[in-house]
Design a protein around this motif. Structure first.
Motif, PDB file in Angstrom:
ATOM      1  N   ALA A   1    -108.926  93.280  41.258  1.00  0.00           N
ATOM      2  CA  ALA A   1    -107.969  92.769  40.283  1.00  0.00           C
ATOM      3  C   ALA A   1    -108.620  91.734  39.377  1.00  0.00           C
ATOM      4  O   ALA A   1    -108.379  91.716  38.155  1.00  0.00           O
ATOM      5  N   LEU A   2    -109.444  90.862  39.953  1.00  0.00           N
ATOM      6  CA  LEU A   2    -110.144  89.873  39.136  1.00  0.00           C
ATOM      7  C   LEU A   2    -111.107  90.548  38.161  1.00  0.00           C
ATOM      8  O   LEU A   2    -111.243  90.116  37.005  1.00  0.00           O
ATOM      9  N   GLN A   3    -111.769  91.601  38.604  1.00  0.00           N
ATOM     10  CA  GLN A   3    -112.681  92.315  37.712  1.00  0.00           C
ATOM     11  C   GLN A   3    -111.911  92.982  36.578  1.00  0.00           C
ATOM     12  O   GLN A   3    -112.381  93.002  35.425  1.00  0.00           O
ATOM     13  N   HIS A   4    -110.734  93.540  36.866  1.00  0.00           N
ATOM     14  CA  HIS A   4    -109.918  94.129  35.808  1.00  0.00           C
ATOM     15  C   HIS A   4    -109.491  93.050  34.808  1.00  0.00           C
ATOM     16  O   HIS A   4    -109.516  93.273  33.584  1.00  0.00           O
ATOM     17  N   ALA A   5    -109.081  91.885  35.328  1.00  0.00           N
ATOM     18  CA  ALA A   5    -108.684  90.786  34.446  1.00  0.00           C
ATOM     19  C   ALA A   5    -109.867  90.302  33.611  1.00  0.00           C
ATOM     20  O   ALA A   5    -109.719  90.007  32.419  1.00  0.00           O
ATOM     21  N   LYS A   6    -111.042  90.226  34.215  1.00  0.00           N
ATOM     22  CA  LYS A   6    -112.241  89.815  33.473  1.00  0.00           C
ATOM     23  C   LYS A   6    -112.549  90.814  32.357  1.00  0.00           C
ATOM     24  O   LYS A   6    -112.948  90.403  31.244  1.00  0.00           O
ATOM     25  N   ALA A   7    -112.373  92.099  32.623  1.00  0.00           N
ATOM     26  CA  ALA A   7    -112.618  93.109  31.591  1.00  0.00           C
ATOM     27  C   ALA A   7    -111.668  92.914  30.408  1.00  0.00           C
ATOM     28  O   ALA A   7    -112.057  93.110  29.243  1.00  0.00           O
ATOM     29  N   VAL A   8    -110.416  92.531  30.694  1.00  0.00           N
ATOM     30  CA  VAL A   8    -109.464  92.227  29.623  1.00  0.00           C
ATOM     31  C   VAL A   8    -109.970  91.053  28.793  1.00  0.00           C
ATOM     32  O   VAL A   8    -109.952  91.081  27.552  1.00  0.00           O
ATOM     33  N   LEU A   9    -110.445  90.005  29.455  1.00  0.00           N
ATOM     34  CA  LEU A   9    -110.942  88.826  28.751  1.00  0.00           C
ATOM     35  C   LEU A   9    -112.215  89.141  27.971  1.00  0.00           C
ATOM     36  O   LEU A   9    -112.416  88.619  26.859  1.00  0.00           O
ATOM     37  N   ASP A  10    -113.066  89.990  28.524  1.00  0.00           N
ATOM     38  CA  ASP A  10    -114.325  90.326  27.852  1.00  0.00           C
ATOM     39  C   ASP A  10    -114.104  91.084  26.549  1.00  0.00           C
ATOM     40  O   ASP A  10    -114.998  91.112  25.696  1.00  0.00           O
ATOM     41  N   ARG A  11    -112.937  91.690  26.392  1.00  0.00           N
ATOM     42  CA  ARG A  11    -112.643  92.346  25.106  1.00  0.00           C
ATOM     43  C   ARG A  11    -111.801  91.424  24.206  1.00  0.00           C
ATOM     44  O   ARG A  11    -111.174  91.860  23.250  1.00  0.00           O
ATOM     45  N   ASN A  12    -111.784  90.121  24.543  1.00  0.00           N
ATOM     46  CA  ASN A  12    -111.126  89.074  23.756  1.00  0.00           C
ATOM     47  C   ASN A  12    -109.598  89.134  23.803  1.00  0.00           C
ATOM     48  O   ASN A  12    -108.925  88.665  22.876  1.00  0.00           O
ATOM     49  N   ASP A  13    -109.060  89.677  24.890  1.00  0.00           N
ATOM     50  CA  ASP A  13    -107.623  89.677  25.079  1.00  0.00           C
ATOM     51  C   ASP A  13    -107.214  88.586  26.069  1.00  0.00           C
ATOM     52  O   ASP A  13    -108.040  87.752  26.456  1.00  0.00           O
ATOM     53  N   CYS A  14    -105.952  88.587  26.476  1.00  0.00           N
ATOM     54  CA  CYS A  14    -105.397  87.483  27.263  1.00  0.00           C
ATOM     55  C   CYS A  14    -104.840  87.960  28.597  1.00  0.00           C
ATOM     56  O   CYS A  14    -104.306  89.065  28.712  1.00  0.00           O
ATOM     57  N   VAL A  15    -104.948  87.075  29.587  1.00  0.00           N
ATOM     58  CA  VAL A  15    -104.438  87.316  30.929  1.00  0.00           C
ATOM     59  C   VAL A  15    -103.483  86.185  31.294  1.00  0.00           C
ATOM     60  O   VAL A  15    -103.756  85.013  31.012  1.00  0.00           O
ATOM     61  N   GLY A  16    -102.369  86.541  31.907  1.00  0.00           N
ATOM     62  CA  GLY A  16    -101.445  85.534  32.443  1.00  0.00           C
ATOM     63  C   GLY A  16    -101.520  85.529  33.956  1.00  0.00           C
ATOM     64  O   GLY A  16    -101.618  86.593  34.580  1.00  0.00           O
ATOM     65  N   ILE A  17    -101.509  84.358  34.550  1.00  0.00           N
ATOM     66  CA  ILE A  17    -101.621  84.249  36.002  1.00  0.00           C
ATOM     67  C   ILE A  17    -100.739  83.098  36.492  1.00  0.00           C
ATOM     68  O   ILE A  17    -100.592  82.072  35.805  1.00  0.00           O
TER      69      ILE A  17
END
Length: 238
Positions: free
Chosen positions: A107-123
């Motif tokens: 799950a953290l890797q999926h969230a990191k992939a979202v951030l690496d494409r300059n998008d946002c994660v809520g936690i």
């Protein structure tokens, strides 16, 4: 087959950006049609670049309310056992990320992939619904911040649970809610210390900043946190 018996939905890759395009409008309906939500601090949200939104956790509504209040689309990390039946379909279709609180590197890797494409994660880093004072926090936000170029925006959510309401209670429509976005902070690795120590220290920094932000939000809005269910709301003589 009942929805409870259906298998949990999982991810094999980061959810695509397009899935969030309808979750924020739905969140805004929740915020401003079903409830009356006052949003403070949107100017603190960077207009571009990756962001981890780190919010306190009072109620099942916290994630959707935060999504509707932000001016950036985001993928929220949601407890994995919510991804079943109709609700699981909605969460999956809107691009949310299932996470097992017992430990979930995928799950953290999926969230990191979202951030690496300059998008946002809520936690919701407290991990479970409580009083929402950020007295404790898991290390997920720190890990994401240290392993990406994302800034962290603290978020105070108030009013989704009040007084001695049970943690499972959904507030009645038209309740006044508050979402307060704080100033973005940059988290960097400390030189000369191990990765574990650096992450522990980063977690402490983020927790203290979020706790201070929540306290400031209470002072500004006048909306207090709910009572702790593990202790009596009123003690003798009070």
């Amino acid at each position: 087959m009942s929805s409870a018996a259906k298998p949990l939905r999982t991810l094999s890759a980061a959810p695509p950006r397009w899935k969030t395009r309808w979750s924020r409008p739905l969140g805004r309906v929740l915020d401003h049609v079903v409830y009356k939500t006052t949003v403070h601090g949107r100017e603190n949200i960077p207009a571009a670049g990756p962001i981890v939104f780190a919010a306190n956790h009072l109620s099942y509504l916290d994630g959707p309310v935060m999504v509707g209040a932000a001016n950036r689309y985001m993928h929220v990390m949601v407890r994995h056992d919510m991804f079943k039946g109709f609700l699981g379909g909605v969460l999956h279709a809107s691009g949310q990320i299932p996470v097992n609180r017992a430990g979930d590197r995928a799950a953290l890797q999926h969230a990191k992939a979202v951030l690496d494409r300059n998008d946002c994660v809520g936690i919701l880093p407290e991990g479970t619904r409580g009083t929402g004072d950020a007295a404790s926090m898991n290390s997920g936000v720190a890990w994401l911040a240290l392993n990406s170029s994302a800034v962290v925006v603290p978020v105070a959510i108030l009013g989704t649970r009040v007084g001695d309401e049970h943690r499972d209670k959904i507030p009645a429509p038209r309740r006044h809610l508050h979402v307060v976005f704080g100033e973005a902070m940059t988290i960097e690795r400390e030189p000369g210390v191990s990765g574990r120590v650096s992450m522990d220290r980063a977690t402490d920094v983020i927790r203290l900043r979020l706790a201070a932000h929540i306290a400031a939000a209470i002072a500004v809005t006048g909306q207090d946190l709910p009572a702790d269910e593990d202790t009596p709301l009123k003690q003798e003589g009070q």
